[in-house]
Write a protein that holds these residues in place. Sequence first.
Motif, mmCIF file in Angstrom:
data_model
loop_
_atom_site.group_PDB
_atom_site.id
_atom_site.type_symbol
_atom_site.label_atom_id
_atom_site.label_comp_id
_atom_site.label_asym_id
_atom_site.label_seq_id
_atom_site.Cartn_x
_atom_site.Cartn_y
_atom_site.Cartn_z
ATOM 1 N N VAL A 403 48.482 46.678 56.169
ATOM 2 C CA VAL A 403 48.852 47.326 57.439
ATOM 3 C C VAL A 403 49.876 48.238 57.020
ATOM 4 O O VAL A 403 50.268 49.504 57.625
ATOM 5 N N PRO A 404 51.054 48.258 55.998
ATOM 6 C CA PRO A 404 51.669 49.340 55.482
ATOM 7 C C PRO A 404 50.911 50.481 55.266
ATOM 8 O O PRO A 404 51.574 51.821 55.328
ATOM 9 N N LEU A 405 49.893 50.514 54.605
ATOM 10 C CA LEU A 405 48.985 51.812 54.344
ATOM 11 C C LEU A 405 48.782 52.398 55.698
ATOM 12 O O LEU A 405 48.711 53.667 55.844
ATOM 13 N N MET A 406 48.176 51.660 56.707
ATOM 14 C CA MET A 406 48.110 52.186 57.939
ATOM 15 C C MET A 406 49.328 52.866 58.702
ATOM 16 O O MET A 406 48.880 54.067 59.206
ATOM 17 N N ILE A 407 50.431 52.343 58.481
ATOM 18 C CA ILE A 407 51.461 53.124 59.046
ATOM 19 C C ILE A 407 51.931 54.226 58.355
ATOM 20 O O ILE A 407 52.213 55.320 58.807
ATOM 21 N N ASP A 408 51.909 54.063 56.907
ATOM 22 C CA ASP A 408 52.231 55.153 55.970
ATOM 23 C C ASP A 408 51.323 56.360 56.373
ATOM 24 O O ASP A 408 51.621 57.663 56.303
ATOM 25 N N VAL A 409 49.812 56.336 56.423
ATOM 26 C CA VAL A 409 49.090 57.330 56.559
ATOM 27 C C VAL A 409 49.337 57.977 57.897
ATOM 28 O O VAL A 409 49.245 59.274 57.898
ATOM 29 N N ALA A 410 49.643 57.280 58.837
ATOM 30 C CA ALA A 410 49.928 57.960 60.213
ATOM 31 C C ALA A 410 51.360 58.717 60.054
ATOM 32 O O ALA A 410 51.192 60.012 60.584
#
Length: 518
Positions: A403-410
């Motif tokens: 999930v942190p990767l999904m937030i960071d990429v956005a």
Amino acid sequence: MTSAVTVPEVPKKIGILTVGIGGNNGVTMVAGLLANQKGLEWETANAGRVSAPNWNGCITQLPPKGTSGVGVGFKGRYPLVDATNNKNAIVVGGWDIRPTKLGDALYASRVLEYDLVRQVRDEMNDMEIKKGIYDESFLGESQYETATHIVTGLETFFDKVEHIRNDIRQFITQNDIDGATTVIWSASVERPAMVQFETADELLQSILDDNNDQENGCCDISPSILYAVASALEGCSFVNGGSQNTLSPGMSELYEVAYRNNRTDTTTASRPLNKFANVCKTRPAYILGTDFKAGQTKFKTAAVEYIRALGLIPRVIASSNHLGNNDMLNLTSKRTVEAKMRVKQDIFEPWQETELDHQVRVMYTPFMLDEKRDVVEYTSLGFLHSPHTMLTYTRCMDSILCVPLMIDVAVWIDFFVRYSASSSTVARATAYLFKVPEGGAQGIDPGFQKQMMELESALQSTSTVGSTTTVLGSTTTKNTSNVSATPPPRDEVVSLLEKGVASGIITAEQAEALKVMK
């Protein structure tokens, strides 16, 4: 002397549309955002009573640590969306082919502590889940029974793309999104599509033709490809968090502003792009992937990077992991596991370690739910061919890592969109997020530290080049002092231009044109 540099303002809201929002990643992200927005407190088994906001794992939301001032996080170093100070900065929505309410799906996942789940469950159950585009031929047989929340009555690829585009537009309008919206594939892994598109025209024409020539794979267009095409046409970025082959040269071309703005050598009147109405022609958008590198694989690249830095020769990497979430259940099908094994085994390819024997085994163990357990043994050759062996064991909830990767990429995408960064710059900057970086990042060094250096370089080069146009939202003017009125020497200018070409900020042709200007 003081010079003015135009700096795009940070938007009030960015959007994340998740394909597969009812999965463990989707519901964990929604619950996390709600907990941080509301500042909730809850009891945990290991850490006692804890509270939000907490953004551990999200490097865009964490401040730097250490004496150098540049370690750990990027918050405050660059003009990024700050979801702590602006609690409504990130808006989430999405699609799912299963009808389970999000709060109930969160409860069933057993990813988060129950004391937190009970506080967000009702609100999550009230959230809309958009019906998903479905093609059972791309999924494992285990997914068929629950796939009841699907779009029906649309017979052609074109109609399905238009339906997704309408969903995206409604989400942006209803939520007053003024920043970038990113569509993230977090649904079950698809089997590989049997067709690759070399040009954007070829890709769009295949959607328009809807050819039923199954034998030649002409109509073998996966749902992820349809979501990616729809996102591009709306000027939204698409992130392939799965292992399937959504990306292609044609898809990458579709995401170029120059293509969508009709600036090509092709006769524009006959272009398939013109068959699609209201295409976003000016806003940058990026196609990124493939397959989030969240846990075992990320450490694996760092470990092998360490081994190679010691001058040792890696010879055998034997790894196994097991868990019991729906994504792993889907991989029990032979048709889908091929896609996953491709990305897991190709992660070291750019290093050209020809003698490396890299073996991967994945196992579906229902009892483990989302808690991934993995064991990796690394055997290398040292001085005088003496063996060197390391063994690692990891356990963590898969979604807590992803999930942190999904937030960071956005957040990264929104930053780069505001500065109109080139697609290759963004692909290389975000390569650390993916098992097999593709598109503009294809062939990049797999080492985690090397990839973080690419991110840092891209952020510095992008943020120091003043943007003269506003892509999204308004702009502010930042004054920079101590700027000499004397032009820099020509060799410094040439060097800077060459760095710009290498990082993808400008093209080689543009650099040559600038060199001859007075």
